[in-house]
Scaffold this active site. Structure first.
Site, mmCIF file in Angstrom:
data_model
loop_
_atom_site.group_PDB
_atom_site.id
_atom_site.type_symbol
_atom_site.label_atom_id
_atom_site.label_comp_id
_atom_site.label_asym_id
_atom_site.label_seq_id
_atom_site.Cartn_x
_atom_site.Cartn_y
_atom_site.Cartn_z
ATOM 1 N N GLU A 73 -90.888 17.207 -24.545
ATOM 2 C CA GLU A 73 -91.901 16.368 -23.904
ATOM 3 C C GLU A 73 -93.257 16.723 -24.487
ATOM 4 O OE1 GLU A 73 -91.981 16.736 -19.618
ATOM 5 O OE2 GLU A 73 -89.886 16.133 -19.453
ATOM 6 N N HIS A 89 -113.484 24.087 -21.537
ATOM 7 C CA HIS A 89 -113.277 24.415 -22.942
ATOM 8 C C HIS A 89 -112.076 25.325 -23.140
ATOM 9 C CE1 HIS A 89 -117.278 22.813 -24.064
ATOM 10 N NE2 HIS A 89 -117.589 23.203 -22.839
#
Lengths: 290, 377
Positions: free
Chosen positions: A210, A247
């Site tokens: 996946e 981030h």
């Protein structure tokens, strides 16, 4: 993480509705179910099997090779730590929606004791005609016929479809390894690939991945060294990418995780990546002939 | 679940990490009031996306009038598809240095990972990529907890004079991560002020959705994902539904199979209209699931793909058939059904709808794509 016919299996949550239903099916199939755990019903018998208060209690009476958990999400960490403390070496965690920090905790405990965890959020393991643990339709002969293809899948429903496609095409399945759909799982795609590569009953491997995470990329590194043919299907090419905050995700993941990145990594390693699951059997047949 | 800056900062303060004492406001008048109490301030759009500053969503103000003017521009602004409906009014801070700190779930080490860099700010990804030594990566044993001595020793390599203060912040950051079942908690920038003290100037917090029911207090301050009306309806029923632009409606069980069905639709020249998954514990919810899928007016054909392991296909098919006969939609429906309960399910579809399910998924997908195109012409 291949389940053998001689291995004894303890069922956590055996007295629940799903625990009962699937324990009967596992036993009928040939799995060596030795009993289960429910602290409130310790000492009783269920399905004509003993019920213990804990896995550690059960281990005093019986040798336990494997345990399978039908336990609600917030109970998984404690149940897993009990199984690990009982010295069980193979643990199949079916539960979906386990808090990830709980998963990380019991995976770390399992590593310390040398136990192998499969899951969480897996449909389980099948060795066709021998044994199964979990809730795969191993007993459905349209889905599972004995053969020499090993199947690895994060998803139970998609894994079922792939096994069915193999049988429709006249192939059969040596072992099915459901590794689970959670972001952090005890047995990775790479671990499963290594196990099936070493399995003498497996001649070729169908790998169902996946998008997201980096497990297919890591598996590709191993696949590059393999002689057995591997065909893969990666779900999610048409799915919108997940939203990521901050981030840190980008720092840790870099450019891994996308469909294109996984496909490229697998193809680079000699794995054939199929556009739909239906294409997998044909590819494996052709590659086995070569 | 994601948390906007002010909700994330509240979680940091609860763990003892200093942050500016800001005020949340929803109107220019309230922003002016806040500015009056605070003095020199910064007005920050509260949306779940980065690059707010570059989009004009963060402005400095010295007077209440200036603050109100900025608020008028920021409130109602759209940043990366997110509409700004509230702002945080923070006191301005004297910045001497900007650093970076985060704790997150790391799939590689299968445990928590602490990140710290003495250089923070917006370009931390580039710093991490180009100067890997400028970034401390410390895997943490979730059983033993944070090894404070090892952490202090590592931090000393980056900033000897402030190592003690930074270590203290990082220890508290890890506590905040554990206490809130976070997937990620990030401070960027972590600021050293001119007086030498540290303060968290921004915060990104993502809490594990699987843990939300044991994080009740936190869950209330999180920002739900932006949803369409139909997505909100599905969410209330604990169904996973995502509305998309295509014309082929999808109803399948299991996330993997549902994604695969969407992939196959696109592969054979169509576009999926939605993601709708009724697997696992939701396999008894076929009726409301179908109602939601069909309520999208773009759906020109429906593809039902069931592959039952745990989920029983006979139960799911019965629900679909009941809902179909009740709603009487004027669009074609295509089935492919396999796995647990398939014989009963297929017989029911044949008898009650007069439809023959396809044996191969690819054939079913091709038929649904063709049917959607035919209906459109």
């Amino acid at each position: 993480m291949i389940i053998g016919g001689k291995e004894t299996v303890l069922v956590q949550g055996i007295t629940g509705k799903q625990g009962t239903f699937w324990s009967e099916r596992m036993r009928d199939y040939g799995s060596r179910i030795i009993g289960g755990v429910n602290p409130r019903r310790a000492g009783e018998r269920h399905l004509d099997l003993p019920v213990w208060a804990s896995a550690q209690d059960a281990a005093k009476d019986q040798k336990i090779d494997a345990a399978v958990m039908f336990v609600p999400p917030f109970g998984v960490k404690e149940a897993a730590l009990d199984i690990i403390a009982a010295g069980v070496r193979k643990i199949v965690c079916l539960t979906e929606h386990v808090p990830v920090q709980d998963t990380m905790y019991f995976l770390a405990a399992a590593r310390e004791r040398g136990a192998q965890v499969i899951g969480p959020n897996t449909a389980g393991l099948v060795t066709t005609g021998v044994s199964f643990v979990g809730f795969m339709p191993a007993f459905n002969q349209r889905v599972f016929q004995k053969g020499d293809i090993g199947v690895i899948s994060r998803s139970g429903s998609l894994g079922t479809l792939l096994c069915l496609n193999l049988v429709q095409a006249g192939l059969g399945i040596s072992s099915f390894v459901g590794i689970g759909g959670d972001p952090i799982i005890g047995t990775t795609t790479r671990d499963a690939l290594m196990a099936l590569d070493k399995d003498p009953a497996t001649k070729a491997i169908a790998l169902v991945g996946e998008i997201g995470g980096a497990m297919e990329e890591a598996a590709a590194e191993y696949a590059a060294s393999m002689k057995k043919p591997v065909a893969a299907f990666i779900a999610g090419a048409a799915s919108p990418p997940g939203k990521k905050m901050g981030h840190a995700g980008a720092i840790v993941m870099g450019d891994r995780g996308s469909y294109a990145g996984k496909k490229a990594a697998l193809e680079e390693a000699g794995v054939t990546v199929c556009a739909t699951p239906n294409e997998v059997p044909g590819v494996l047949k052709a590659r086995l002939k070569r | 679940m994601n948390f906007t800056e002010h909700a994330g900062k509240a979680a940091l303060r609860a763990a003892g990490i200093p942050t500016p004492e800001g005020i949340v406001a929803r109107t220019p008048e309230d922003v002016a009031d806040a500015a009056r109490r605070i003095g020199k301030c910064v007005i920050k759009a509260q949306v779940l996306t980065g690059k707010r500053g570059k989009a004009g969503g963060i402005k400095l103000a010295t007077t209440p009038e200036e603050a109100a003017n900025h608020a008028r521009a920021i409130l109602g602004m759209t940043i990366g598809e997110h509409k700004v409906d509230h702002v945080l009014v923070d006191p301005q801070v004297n910045i001497a240095r900007e650093m970076y700190a985060a704790v997150l779930n790391d799939p590689e080490t299968q445990g928590p990972l602490l990140l710290f860099s003495p250089e923070g700010g917006m370009d931390i990804e580039e710093i991490a990529a180009e100067h890997p030594h400028a970034l401390l990566r410390l895997p943490i044993s979730i059983i033993k907890g944070l090894d404070e001595e090892a952490l202090a020793a590592a931090v000393r390599r980056y900033d000897p004079p402030a190592a003690g203060a930074i270590t203290d912040i990082l220890v508290k950051l890890y506590e905040a991560y554990r206490a809130s079942d976070a997937e990620l908690v990030e401070i960027n920038p972590l600021v050293q002020m001119r007086d030498g003290h540290f303060i968290a100037l921004d915060c990104k917090l993502t809490v594990d959705d699987s843990a939300l029911t044991r994080q009740e207090a936190l869950a209330h301050s999180g920002t739900p994902d932006k949803t369409t009306d139909l997505e909100a309806r599905a969410k209330a029923l604990h169904l996973k539904y995502i509305e998309l632009d295509g014309e082929v409606g999808v109803l399948a069980n299991g996330a993997g199979l549902t994604m695969t069905t969407m992939d196959a639709i696109r592969h054979f020249g169509g576009q999926p209209a939605n993601f709708m998954e009724i697997g696992g514990d939701s396999y008894t919810k076929a009726v409301p699931a179908l109602e939601i899928v069909l309520a999208n007016p773009n759906v020109k054909a429906l593809l039902v793909n069931f592959c039952g392991a745990f989920a029983r296909t006979d139960v799911m098919a019965e629900g679909v058939i009941n809902a179909w006969l009740h709603l009487k939609p004027k669009i074609p429906i295509v089935f492919t059904i396999h796995g647990t309960g398939e014989d009963e399910a297929i017989a029911m579809v044949r008898e009650r709808l007069g439809i023959e399910p396809h044996d191969l998924m690819d054939d079913a997908v091709k038929a649904a794509v063709a049917a959607a195109k035919g209906a459109r012409a």
